[in-house]
Design an enzyme around this catalytic site. Structure first.
Site, short mmCIF file in Angstrom:
data_model
loop_
_atom_site.label_atom_id
_atom_site.label_comp_id
_atom_site.label_asym_id
_atom_site.label_seq_id
_atom_site.Cartn_x
_atom_site.Cartn_y
_atom_site.Cartn_z
N GLU A 142 0.84 -1.21 0.00
CA GLU A 142 0.00 0.00 0.00
C GLU A 142 0.87 1.25 0.00
OE1 GLU A 142 -1.87 2.85 3.10
OE2 GLU A 142 -2.31 0.77 3.64
N HIS A 143 1.90 1.28 0.83
CA HIS A 143 2.83 2.41 0.87
C HIS A 143 3.54 2.59 -0.46
CE1 HIS A 143 3.50 3.74 5.25
NE2 HIS A 143 2.43 2.95 5.27
#
Length: 417
Positions: free
Chosen positions: A49-50
């Site tokens: 996600e990052h």
């Protein structure tokens, strides 16, 4: 009206047109969460996600931010135990940009090794920060006890040693397993032209190769152990978090437990708030909560108090549990709880983001859609018999788990043995 469509490659699309809006909320939901990781890759879902915000083959991380800011849009994401969601809120005239940016991030992540190295430091600091926030730490510790030995016990952020081990190859391998059309739902709510938006989605997301993730999710087995854990920490307050059995999403007991929890400790008029905070002044923050997953769920209680008051607060929590086991709740509490839940739900469901989120999550995890009328009917339909039926199952002392964080907490844990 909610409609269900499919892209040419099989990705499901949930559309809800909301007249009177000038914005669109669009979310790309992926069936990838911490329950899908093995122990050696714990935290990789959240790490991905990052990384998807760190740039694509055609956009830098700054480009992504500037493009969305230039049109007043909002772009964000979150990782949960069962899913990941990338979402945008944008004016209706710029919905094509939101689709393009979301698809570009998911399909063409740069995953530069230098960016991966830097982001490891960011995520490790996030892990450390969670350990420094007592309420987060006690909640995470309780989850580890409630689901001990089960994938649900794994922390979403992962552990420092697993995060350090991530490589570009391991990230791509995980994405290849989980980021497949059968594991993706796109949910749109607001003001849009259906055919035009479908064309945009097919153009952008349709390039994800049709495939099927053959892996089977195995998690959420009912836990039976009575477990307690104390984390001695030199902080100003003692954090108490207790957990009991609950229900999975869609189980018959889910809504009765929600109503019961609201009466027990979910509002300002609830028993926990009135007896522990208002009447005795023993705690500033005290509440109960429910957690429901696809295969299981739990009921929990939290209180933050002083070291001196902690034993009294713990006794008060146990007394309230015994009172419910012995006498249930009153008809007045039942009706007040239902009305309060309906009011909170309807007020919180007025924006495009809430509609997009509810529709996307339901379709991804349940392959089923629920209207707001469905939810209200389920709340209204809870009876006193429903509440009384679930009390012996939920308030089972043999399955009680408790976590304590703060000074002198080992004595609290020992008091249960």
């Amino acid at each position: 009206m909610i409609t269900l469509e499919k892209l040419d490659n099989g990705i499901r699309v949930v559309m809800e047109r909301m007249d009177g809006c000038r914005s669109v909320a669009i979310g790309a939901w992926v069936k990838a969460g911490s329950v899908d990781e093995n122990s050696g890759e714990n935290g990789i879902t959240h790490f991905i996600e990052h990384m998807l915000f760190k740039g694509t083959s055609s956009r830098s991380a700054k480009d992504i931010a500037v493009e969305m800011d230039a049109v007043g849009g909002n772009l964000n994401a979150f990782t949960a135990k069962e899913c990941t969601c990338f979402y945008a809120n944008i004016l209706d005239e710029h919905v094509d940009l939101a689709v393009d940016v979301l698809a570009d991030m998911i399909m063409n992540p740069r995953l530069d090794p230098d960016d991966i190295g830097r982001e490891k430091g960011v995520v490790i600091e996030e892990i450390h920060m969670t350990g420094d926030i007592p309420e987060d730490l006690v909640q995470e510790t309780l989850a580890g006890l409630l689901y001990a030995g089960d994938p649900l016990a794994r922390p979403i952020l992962g552990k420092e040693e697993t995060v350090e081990s991530f490589t570009r190859e391991s990230i791509l391998g995980y994405m290849h397993r989980r980021y497949t059309p059968d594991n993706i739902v796109i949910s749109c709510a607001g003001n849009f032209e259906r055919e035009k938006l479908m064309d945009e989605l097919n153009e952008r997301f349709g390039r994800i190769s049709p495939s099927h993730d053959g892996s089977t999710r195995v998690y959420g087995e009912k836990r039976g152990a009575r477990l307690f854990k104390a984390i001695e920490k030199d902080i100003g307050q003692v954090q108490i978090c207790m957990g009991l059995p609950g229900f999975a999403v869609g189980e018959a007991g889910q809504y009765p437990l929600g109503v019961l929890s609201n009466a027990f400790g979910g509002s300002m008029s609830s028993r926990l708030f009135q007896h522990i905070r208002e009447d005795s002044g023993m705690a500033y923050s005290v509440y109960s909560f429910t957690s429901s997953y696809s295969a299981t769920g739990s009921f929990g209680m939290y209180a933050g108090t002083s070291e001196k008051q902690a034993p009294k607060v713990l006794d008060a929590l146990m007394n309230e549990i015994e009172n419910v086991k012995r006498s249930g709740i009153t008809p007045d509490e039942l009706e007040r709880s239902k009305e309060q839940m309906k009011g909170s739900y309807i007020i919180g469901f007025e924006g495009t983001s809430a509609h997009s989120s509810a529709n996307g999550k339901a379709m991804l995890l349940r392959n089923k859609l629920y209207s707001s009328d469905d939810v209200i009917r389920k709340i209204d339909g809870v009876t006193m018999d429903d509440i009384n039926d679930i009390i012996p199952y939920v308030f089972d002392a043999d399955r009680l788990c408790a976590a304590f964080v703060g000074k002198g907490t080992q004595k609290l844990a020992d008091s249960f043995k």
